[in-house]
Design a protein around this motif. Sequence first.
Motif, mmCIF file in Angstrom:
data_model
loop_
_atom_site.group_PDB
_atom_site.id
_atom_site.type_symbol
_atom_site.label_atom_id
_atom_site.label_comp_id
_atom_site.label_asym_id
_atom_site.label_seq_id
_atom_site.Cartn_x
_atom_site.Cartn_y
_atom_site.Cartn_z
ATOM 1 N N SER A 155 0.828 -1.204 0.000
ATOM 2 C CA SER A 155 0.000 0.000 0.000
ATOM 3 C C SER A 155 0.865 1.258 0.000
ATOM 4 N N LYS A 162 0.207 9.485 -0.219
ATOM 5 C CA LYS A 162 -1.122 9.642 0.382
ATOM 6 C C LYS A 162 -1.335 8.715 1.572
ATOM 7 N N GLU A 192 -8.915 10.301 9.169
ATOM 8 C CA GLU A 192 -10.098 9.920 8.393
ATOM 9 C C GLU A 192 -9.825 10.145 6.902
ATOM 10 N N GLY A 193 -10.652 9.539 6.081
ATOM 11 C CA GLY A 193 -10.444 9.627 4.633
ATOM 12 C C GLY A 193 -9.935 8.303 4.110
ATOM 13 N N PRO A 194 -10.046 8.099 2.790
ATOM 14 C CA PRO A 194 -9.727 6.783 2.243
ATOM 15 C C PRO A 194 -8.237 6.459 2.193
ATOM 16 N N PHE A 195 -7.363 7.439 2.354
ATOM 17 C CA PHE A 195 -5.946 7.186 2.089
ATOM 18 C C PHE A 195 -5.067 7.055 3.323
ATOM 19 N N PHE A 198 -6.657 4.236 5.855
ATOM 20 C CA PHE A 198 -7.473 3.137 5.361
ATOM 21 C C PHE A 198 -6.951 2.466 4.092
ATOM 22 N N ARG A 199 -5.751 2.838 3.614
ATOM 23 C CA ARG A 199 -5.110 2.034 2.567
ATOM 24 C C ARG A 199 -4.500 0.768 3.166
ATOM 25 N N HIS A 201 -4.451 -2.734 4.183
ATOM 26 C CA HIS A 201 -5.320 -3.880 3.911
ATOM 27 C C HIS A 201 -4.899 -5.092 4.739
ATOM 28 N N THR A 202 -4.266 -4.831 5.869
ATOM 29 C CA THR A 202 -3.861 -5.902 6.793
ATOM 30 C C THR A 202 -3.006 -6.953 6.082
ATOM 31 N N LYS A 224 -8.272 2.163 14.394
ATOM 32 C CA LYS A 224 -9.588 1.967 13.770
ATOM 33 C C LYS A 224 -10.660 1.792 14.840
ATOM 34 N N TYR B 2 -18.946 6.988 -1.386
ATOM 35 C CA TYR B 2 -18.000 6.631 -0.335
ATOM 36 C C TYR B 2 -16.546 6.876 -0.712
ATOM 37 N N VAL B 3 -16.325 7.426 -1.899
ATOM 38 C CA VAL B 3 -14.955 7.622 -2.356
ATOM 39 C C VAL B 3 -14.168 8.486 -1.373
ATOM 40 N N LEU B 4 -14.841 9.453 -0.796
ATOM 41 C CA LEU B 4 -14.122 10.428 0.014
ATOM 42 C C LEU B 4 -13.991 10.039 1.486
ATOM 43 N N HIS B 5 -14.571 8.901 1.870
ATOM 44 C CA HIS B 5 -14.533 8.531 3.280
ATOM 45 C C HIS B 5 -13.578 7.364 3.532
ATOM 46 N N GLY B 6 -13.284 7.166 4.791
ATOM 47 C CA GLY B 6 -12.408 6.067 5.156
ATOM 48 C C GLY B 6 -13.066 5.098 6.101
ATOM 49 N N LEU B 7 -13.532 5.621 7.231
ATOM 50 C CA LEU B 7 -14.064 4.764 8.286
ATOM 51 C C LEU B 7 -15.378 4.102 7.890
ATOM 52 N N TRP B 10 -15.181 1.235 5.426
ATOM 53 C CA TRP B 10 -14.456 0.139 6.074
ATOM 54 C C TRP B 10 -15.384 -0.643 6.995
ATOM 55 N N ARG B 71 -13.605 -0.329 -5.258
ATOM 56 C CA ARG B 71 -13.135 1.047 -5.018
ATOM 57 C C ARG B 71 -11.724 1.032 -4.445
ATOM 58 N N LEU B 75 -8.440 2.663 -6.058
ATOM 59 C CA LEU B 75 -7.655 3.667 -5.336
ATOM 60 C C LEU B 75 -6.197 3.225 -5.207
ATOM 61 N N ASP B 76 -5.982 1.912 -5.068
ATOM 62 C CA ASP B 76 -4.609 1.402 -4.948
ATOM 63 C C ASP B 76 -3.849 1.530 -6.265
#
Lengths: 232, 113
Positions: A155, A162, A192-195, A198-199, A201-202, A224, B2-7, B10, B71, B75-76
């Motif tokens: 990741s 990011k 918070e946020g996708p990057f 939360f990138r 992936h364990t 988390k 959900y593109v802009l969120h993380g939690l 998940w 998604r 993103l990856d």
Amino acid sequence: MKFRIYRYNPDVDQKPYMQDYELNDVESGMMLLGALLKIKDTIDETLSFRRSCGEGVCGSDSMNINGINGLACITAVAGLKQPVEIRPLPGLPVIRDLIVDMEQFYQNYRDVKPYLVVDDPMPEAELAQTPEQRDKLDGLYECILCACCSTQCPSFWWNPDKYLGPAALLQASRFIEDSRDQATEERLAALEGPFKLFRCHTIMNCVQVCPKGLNPTLAINNIKKKMVKRSL
Amino acid sequence: MYVLHGLRPWLIQRISAVYILIYVVYLAFSIASASNIDFQSWRVWLFHPFNTIAAGLFVLALLMHAWIGIRDIILDYVHNTLARMTAFTLVIIVLAGSGLWCAKILLLSVRAY
């Protein structure tokens, strides 16, 4: 003993190449750093790598050894498959030979504000903790920032600018868990946020390679959990 | 989206995974204990209100789970903004289309039951 080492000098070389070395007098109990220093002293003085303390405390001589990141100074040559293939840490720009540019890694570290944030007036003596509060920092504070974990993380390879990476997130956890820190809320909000967090992936490469035996995946999962608690 | 969120995605990914697992076990159990396997008995089973709702929730959980998973892959690996947006759009069209198709089948059951 045979070694195959990644060489690249941007002033001279068009592109990187692998160079073979053979070291005949490998002593028993020798660490890889010792072997590299011997190659540098007796065979090829142009071979470049970072090193400092030589006993797994400073984290300077992290490199990719037979595909797995580790510290050369605490990796015994005896157990290594030959030829020992040594490359710079993956995922970071190479400056020369085994020396990489760590700027991105440090930037991600700075991003988590790796220091105590205290708004209250400072007490006259120290900020005290109970033994239980102190215990929560075990497994977090020992990180030496050698970058073995982050540069073994896919990741981080795909999104180094990011995704903060396991090392920075371990430090984020270190200050989120700290009873003296007063910015927990802001720290959790910032991740918070996708990057940023939360990138993850364990994949757990970080846990596998950490030379200090730390567990960044567990730290990330604890963050988390705190985020879930905070939002529900 | 959900593109802009993380939690949130998940968490949804994990909760939907639990529901999908429970439903798949229930589905396998239902098929294993069915007296005869043919289209008619499948219709009777699916169009029982409980099964219709359970299947509807399963489709919803599956769509959300698939969306978040794909998604994450985009993103990856897809870094160009235009390529990323195109990939997102295609995935959404396919998933929304599949969802509407499933909804049509399940809603027809209201008449059939």
